[in-house]
Design a protein around this motif. Structure first.
Motif, PDB file in Angstrom:
ATOM      1  N   ASN A 186      -2.566  -1.652  -3.794  1.00  0.00           N
ATOM      2  CA  ASN A 186      -1.429  -1.835  -4.686  1.00  0.00           C
ATOM      3  C   ASN A 186      -1.919  -1.685  -6.129  1.00  0.00           C
ATOM      4  O   ASN A 186      -2.968  -2.212  -6.490  1.00  0.00           O
ATOM      5  CB  ASN A 186      -0.841  -3.232  -4.478  1.00  0.00           C
ATOM      6  N   SER A 193      -1.378  -5.654  -0.763  1.00  0.00           N
ATOM      7  CA  SER A 193      -1.154  -4.275  -0.334  1.00  0.00           C
ATOM      8  C   SER A 193      -0.516  -4.331   1.051  1.00  0.00           C
ATOM      9  O   SER A 193      -1.069  -4.923   1.973  1.00  0.00           O
ATOM     10  CB  SER A 193      -2.480  -3.519  -0.273  1.00  0.00           C
ATOM     11  N   ARG A 194       0.649  -3.721   1.198  1.00  0.00           N
ATOM     12  CA  ARG A 194       1.372  -3.706   2.474  1.00  0.00           C
ATOM     13  C   ARG A 194       1.389  -2.287   3.015  1.00  0.00           C
ATOM     14  O   ARG A 194       1.739  -1.351   2.296  1.00  0.00           O
ATOM     15  CB  ARG A 194       2.804  -4.213   2.294  1.00  0.00           C
ATOM     16  N   TYR A 195       1.066  -2.147   4.280  1.00  0.00           N
ATOM     17  CA  TYR A 195       0.983  -0.806   4.862  1.00  0.00           C
ATOM     18  C   TYR A 195       0.896  -0.898   6.381  1.00  0.00           C
ATOM     19  O   TYR A 195       0.572  -1.944   6.950  1.00  0.00           O
ATOM     20  CB  TYR A 195      -0.270  -0.077   4.330  1.00  0.00           C
ATOM     21  N   ILE A 211       0.466  -3.539  11.403  1.00  0.00           N
ATOM     22  CA  ILE A 211       1.002  -3.779  10.070  1.00  0.00           C
ATOM     23  C   ILE A 211       0.093  -4.794   9.396  1.00  0.00           C
ATOM     24  O   ILE A 211      -0.205  -5.848   9.973  1.00  0.00           O
ATOM     25  CB  ILE A 211       2.437  -4.320  10.126  1.00  0.00           C
ATOM     26  N   GLN A 212      -0.362  -4.487   8.180  1.00  0.00           N
ATOM     27  CA  GLN A 212      -1.293  -5.381   7.502  1.00  0.00           C
ATOM     28  C   GLN A 212      -0.828  -5.709   6.083  1.00  0.00           C
ATOM     29  O   GLN A 212      -0.138  -4.919   5.436  1.00  0.00           O
ATOM     30  CB  GLN A 212      -2.694  -4.756   7.419  1.00  0.00           C
ATOM     31  N   ARG A 213      -1.279  -6.915   5.635  1.00  0.00           N
ATOM     32  CA  ARG A 213      -1.226  -7.303   4.228  1.00  0.00           C
ATOM     33  C   ARG A 213      -2.653  -7.680   3.850  1.00  0.00           C
ATOM     34  O   ARG A 213      -3.253  -8.553   4.472  1.00  0.00           O
ATOM     35  CB  ARG A 213      -0.305  -8.503   4.011  1.00  0.00           C
ATOM     36  N   ASP A 280       3.921   0.590   2.317  1.00  0.00           N
ATOM     37  CA  ASP A 280       5.110  -0.244   2.165  1.00  0.00           C
ATOM     38  C   ASP A 280       5.023  -0.964   0.817  1.00  0.00           C
ATOM     39  O   ASP A 280       5.405  -2.119   0.690  1.00  0.00           O
ATOM     40  CB  ASP A 280       5.218  -1.250   3.317  1.00  0.00           C
ATOM     41  N   ARG A 298       6.243   4.020  -2.046  1.00  0.00           N
ATOM     42  CA  ARG A 298       6.607   3.529  -0.711  1.00  0.00           C
ATOM     43  C   ARG A 298       7.010   4.683   0.205  1.00  0.00           C
ATOM     44  O   ARG A 298       7.721   5.601  -0.202  1.00  0.00           O
ATOM     45  CB  ARG A 298       7.748   2.516  -0.807  1.00  0.00           C
TER      46      ARG A 298
END
Length: 330
Positions: A186, A193-195, A211-213, A280, A298
């Motif tokens: 991010n 960071s979302r992805y 799905i990770q943060r 994301d 995004r």
């Protein structure tokens, strides 16, 4: 058979190769024979005496080459170079430290030999540069540059990481190639960071689709792991197969929640397969070797692998891998 002869550690061109000035891409043979080598020197300029002295030593040695051989020499400060400066050069000499070399190397193609000269060696001063990628220094430069031009250097062909961004509109953008490491995160580092993280089956970790943060994902070449990766992931004592060091890379999701740190390649991995991240995040970026930023938004899909252009790095008394032999196993 030595490691260099086997081709497993380095893709090494033996000392008997044609002199560098015979390699003039796209020019007729008669024209090549008549042309002196074209050399570019890129130097670190920060007004410190030690670097100025190193530059003076390099200039003296190259002045002799101009007198003896008619070699064409150009000088550029690091802050003033752009990609066009490197096109068609027979040799690029980078005077400085590892940071100078990695900040410049992204503009150099896979055909151009690069010679690193450590302007402030740690052997002479504990506050100096380690100079891992710097195969020469002011003391050896006069002999080394002639060896390079005469085909006597060791040519280490090094892989580089690169990220490909495919935007939601279908546009494809490539990041700069990374000799050490590449981070995707991010742009606001205080936000997660979302992805979506995916990796195709590679025989070791199976298929990854989670799905990770996290604080972003860090990728490293084998040689670059000492620059940042080992400070992020605990891999002390790890050694890697000799036949994988030029084709595999390291990956880690930084600051991933502890309960998500699975031993399946989704937290950290040593892999040869592409890693795919679908953003994301409102806005993210890719940074290669701590230099230029490449931004995305995004929905963008980012794929990272060792598909970047290789770097032809010259060394003179040992191969580049000799310095990290403790990270290599048979």
């Amino acid at each position: 058979m030595s490691l260099c002869d086997s081709g497993q550690l380095n893709q090494v061109v033996p000392p008997c190769v044609a002199p560098i000035w015979d390699i003039h891409r796209g020019k007729p043979a008669k024209e090549r024979a008549a042309m002196p080598p074209d050399v570019l020197v890129v130097y670190k300029k920060n007004f410190e005496e030690v670097h100025d002295k190193a530059l003076a030593t390099v200039r003296d040695a190259l002045d002799e080459l101009v007198s003896d051989r008619g070699t064409s020499i150009s000088y550029k400060a690091r802050e003033t170079v752009n990609r066009e400066d490197f096109v068609g050069r027979d040799l690029v000499i980078i005077l400085g430290g590892d940071g100078t070399l990695t900040s410049i190397a992204h503009s150099i193609d896979s055909d151009t030999p690069v010679m690193g000269v450590n302007s402030h060696p740690r052997d002479d001063d504990e506050d100096g540069s380690y100079g891992f990628y710097m195969g020469s220094d002011p003391k050896h430069f006069a002999d080394d540059v002639r060896s390079a031009l005469d085909g006597g250097a060791i040519v280490n062909v090094l892989p580089r990481l690169q990220a490909e961004i495919v935007t939601t509109s279908g546009k494809t953008v490539l990041s700069d190639p990374a000799l050490n490491d590449l981070i995707i995160a991010n742009t606001h580092q205080y936000q997660p960071s979302r992805y979506r993280l995916q990796r195709v089956p590679d025989g070791n970790y199976g298929e990854i689709d989670v799905i990770q943060r996290s604080s972003g994902c860090l990728f490293s070449t084998f040689l670059g792991q000492g620059a940042w990766f080992r400070h992020v992931a605990d891999i002390e004592g790890a050694a890697f197969p000799m036949n994988e060091v030029n084709g595999w890379y390291l990956f880690v999701s930084r600051d991933l929640p502890r309960e998500e740190r699975e031993d399946d390649g989704s937290y950290w991995a040593w892999t040869s397969e592409p890693t795919v991240m679908t953003s994301d995040m409102h806005r993210g970026y890719i940074v290669s070797d701590g230099w230029d930023e490449t931004h995305f938004t995004r929905g963008a899909r980012v794929t990272v692998d060792l598909g970047g252009p290789t770097l032809r790095l010259l060394t003179f008394r040992s191969t580049i891998h000799d310095g990290v032999a403790h990270w290599i196993r048979a």
